[in-house]
Design an enzyme around this catalytic site. Structure first.
Site, PDB file in Angstrom:
ATOM      1  N   CYS A 156      -6.517  -2.889  -0.673  1.00 52.56           N
ATOM      2  CA  CYS A 156      -7.246  -3.051   0.591  1.00 52.56           C
ATOM      3  C   CYS A 156      -8.721  -2.639   0.420  1.00 52.56           C
ATOM      4  CB  CYS A 156      -6.560  -2.186   1.648  1.00 52.56           C
ATOM      5  SG  CYS A 156      -7.552  -1.817   3.097  1.00 52.56           S
ATOM      6  N   CYS A 161      -9.753   0.328   2.566  1.00 50.06           N
ATOM      7  CA  CYS A 161      -9.166   1.563   2.025  1.00 50.06           C
ATOM      8  C   CYS A 161      -9.967   2.056   0.826  1.00 50.06           C
ATOM      9  CB  CYS A 161      -7.719   1.327   1.611  1.00 50.06           C
ATOM     10  SG  CYS A 161      -6.656   0.731   2.939  1.00 50.06           S
TER      11      CYS A 161
END
Length: 98
Positions: free
Chosen positions: A22, A25
């Site tokens: 991600c 992230c």
């Protein structure tokens, strides 16, 4: 340590659900590392990869990542999904320490 153990382990706990693939992230990784360092000895910070902790993510009701949840005495008291400023995250955690 399991997710259930973690959220009951201390008075205040910060949990992040993330995934290695991600991009949001990945951008939050250094921010979370800094917050973790600033909270060292005061509030534990736990990070769970949703690909390896799918059941825990479902149990926590995580629909998007990254998701940050603050628990106090085993109860979720705050949550946010998406990127967040490090100072804002630190301030949120500290507000529940009182």
């Amino acid at each position: 340590m399991t997710y259930s153990d973690v959220i009951k382990s201390d008075k205040v706990v910060l949990v992040e659900f993330y995934a290695s693939w991600c991009p949001h992230c990945q951008r939050m990784m250094p921010v979370v590392a800094q917050v973790k360092e600033l909270l060292a000895g005061r509030v534990p910070v736990y990070q769970f990869d949703i690909d390896q902790n799918n059941e825990s993510a479902e149990e926590a009701g995580v629909n998007s990542i990254p998701t940050f949840i603050i628990y106090r005495d085993g109860t979720p008291v705050w949550r946010q999904s998406g990127e967040i400023d490090g100072e804002a995250l630190l301030g949120k955690v500290e507000s529940f320490m009182k």
